[in-house]
Design an enzyme around this catalytic site. Structure first.
Site, PDB file in Angstrom:
ATOM      1  N   THR A 161       0.891  -0.977   0.196  1.00  0.00           N
ATOM      2  CA  THR A 161       0.251  -0.135  -0.336  1.00  0.00           C
ATOM      3  C   THR A 161       0.924   0.793  -0.359  1.00  0.00           C
ATOM      4  O   THR A 161       0.535   2.265  -0.337  1.00  0.00           O
ATOM      5  CB  THR A 161      -1.182   0.159   1.717  1.00  0.00           C
ATOM      6  OG1 THR A 161      -1.595  -1.450   1.383  1.00  0.00           O
ATOM      7  CG2 THR A 161      -2.175   1.340   1.532  1.00  0.00           C
ATOM      8  N   GLU A 162       2.112   1.295   0.669  1.00  0.00           N
ATOM      9  CA  GLU A 162       3.214   1.955   0.757  1.00  0.00           C
ATOM     10  C   GLU A 162       3.636   2.276  -0.511  1.00  0.00           C
ATOM     11  O   GLU A 162       3.579   2.599  -1.460  1.00  0.00           O
ATOM     12  CB  GLU A 162       3.357   2.342   1.946  1.00  0.00           C
ATOM     13  CG  GLU A 162       2.685   2.558   3.414  1.00  0.00           C
ATOM     14  CD  GLU A 162       3.015   2.162   4.737  1.00  0.00           C
ATOM     15  OE1 GLU A 162       4.249   3.261   4.813  1.00  0.00           O
ATOM     16  OE2 GLU A 162       3.248   1.599   5.418  1.00  0.00           O
ATOM     17  N   MET A 163       5.185   1.596  -0.127  1.00  0.00           N
ATOM     18  CA  MET A 163       6.352   2.048  -1.591  1.00  0.00           C
ATOM     19  C   MET A 163       6.100   1.139  -2.780  1.00  0.00           C
ATOM     20  O   MET A 163       6.509   1.713  -3.621  1.00  0.00           O
ATOM     21  CB  MET A 163       7.411   2.329  -0.974  1.00  0.00           C
ATOM     22  CG  MET A 163       7.386   3.658  -0.089  1.00  0.00           C
ATOM     23  SD  MET A 163       9.264   4.116   1.149  1.00  0.00           S
ATOM     24  CE  MET A 163      10.562   4.387  -0.153  1.00  0.00           C
TER      25      MET A 163
END
Length: 370
Positions: A161-163
């Site tokens: 969901t992030e990087m």
């Protein structure tokens, strides 16, 4: 003459009857009661005794356990490398997200959003906390799933969901493809046979983050200058301490030293199970790591879900759910004034300004928007 006397007598009797009748219809007024003296006004309450400076300072000292803990020794080379990696977007799958994207150092280590946006615009489920003063926390993330800054720094790179990097292999391929990074890793970790590693990248980012502190007027107060706080700020600090806020928000970071249940006294409406998701221990249900209140004026929106937009509202909700108390408007104003005294000065451009990053090579993996 006899007739005249009879008429006069009858007239007097008639007057007597009239007089008697008037007397019954209009009795003489009763005497007014004597005026009662007004009760004296209650004496004003004596002012509450002022909490001593020494007592107030004691809440914010470093704990014995924290003093005993050995802090890592960070080298200038590691800190410099960590600063570059903190701003490095090529550590994300699509080359568009860095640590600084969600923890913007120019805005006190936050992005000001309810929840941050990651790969492909995906939103996280929790508010991104500030990285300033994070080195003083008992653990990282709201649920404490990372025990150290190093462990925390590695998490977002591989979080989908992030990087969203697919795996460590992609991270290593990116770093090894950039000659200047290879050199920087060797200088930072000269004893390692393979200095370019995910763990060393996280170690360097953590070294940089350990330098992210701010100094506020409150620190002058802690150092002995009682004039550093205004009278209202001092009142707010005393109320903050006497009401029990320092049970959770203590230590040099004014928080971050423990896990506490959100809704300790009165249930707080949330579906987030907090630390329970990490430990599976029922006692940890709805427990979160207590956030630092350093720079809290600048790090909204507040709470784990970023749902609170106004600082006075946050104060009222904490009083209600954590203390079972209700502060007056004047008391809220005093506490907010104290909290604003915790706003510090940001470091200079040598920290805040994005450094010049080394160029990619022809073997550097390309951005991947999928």
């Amino acid at each position: 003459m006899k007739q005249y006397r009879l008429w006069l007598g009858a007239g007097l009797v008639s007057l007597g009857a009239v007089s008697s009748s008037c007397s019954k219809e209009s009795p003489p007024p009763e005497p007014k009661p004597a005026a009662v003296a007004a009760a004296p006004a209650p004496a004003p309450e004596p002012p509450k005794p002022r909490m001593s400076h020494e007592k107030l300072v004691s809440f914010f000292r470093l704990s014995a356990a924290a003093k005993a803990a050995e802090a890592p020794v960070d080298t200038p080379a590691q800190i410099a490398l960590g600063r570059m990696l903190f701003f490095e977007t090529r550590l994300s799958k699509n080359h568009d997200i860095s640590c600084n994207s969600c923890h913007d150092l120019a805005t006190f280590g936050v992005d000001g959003k309810t929840t941050s946006e990651g790969h492909k615009g995906q939103k996280g489920s929790r508010n991104a906390p500030t990285v300033f003063h994070a080195a003083g926390h008992v653990a990282q993330f709201w649920d404490g799933r990372a025990s150290s800054l190093e462990e925390q720094a590695a998490g977002p790179m591989l979080n989908p969901t992030e990087m969203a990097m697919p795996d460590e292999k992609r991270i290593l391929a990116t770093l090894n493809s950039i000659p200047q990074y290879v050199k920087a890793f060797k200088e930072s970790f000269p004893r390692d046979k393979k200095p370019v590693s995910v763990s060393n990248a996280a170690r360097s980012i953590a070294a940089f983050e350990r330098k992210l502190f701010t100094t506020a007027r409150f620190d002058k107060f802690l150092a002995g200058d009682e004039s550093a706080l205004t009278e209202q700020e001092r009142r707010g600090l005393e109320l903050f301490a006497s009401s029990g806020c320092t049970t959770c928000h203590n230590g040099p970071s004014v928080g971050g030293t423990s896990f506490q249940k959100l809704g300790l006294i009165e249930e707080y409406p949330t579906n987030d199970k907090g630390r329970f998701d990490v430990t599976k221990n029922e006692e940890d249900l709805h427990k979160f790591r207590v956030p630092t209140l350093r720079n809290v004026e600048k790090t909204g929106p507040w709470f784990h879900d970023g749902s609170v937009k106004e600082l006075p509202t946050a104060v009222r909700l904490m009083a209600k759910h954590q203390l079972g108390m209700s502060f007056s408007d004047a008391e809220v104003d005093d506490i907010v004034a104290f909290l604003k005294s915790l706003t510090g000065e940001l470091p200079g451009p040598e920290v805040l300004t994005p450094p010049e990053l080394p160029p990619s090579s022809r073997t550097t993996p390309k951005p991947d928007p999928t």
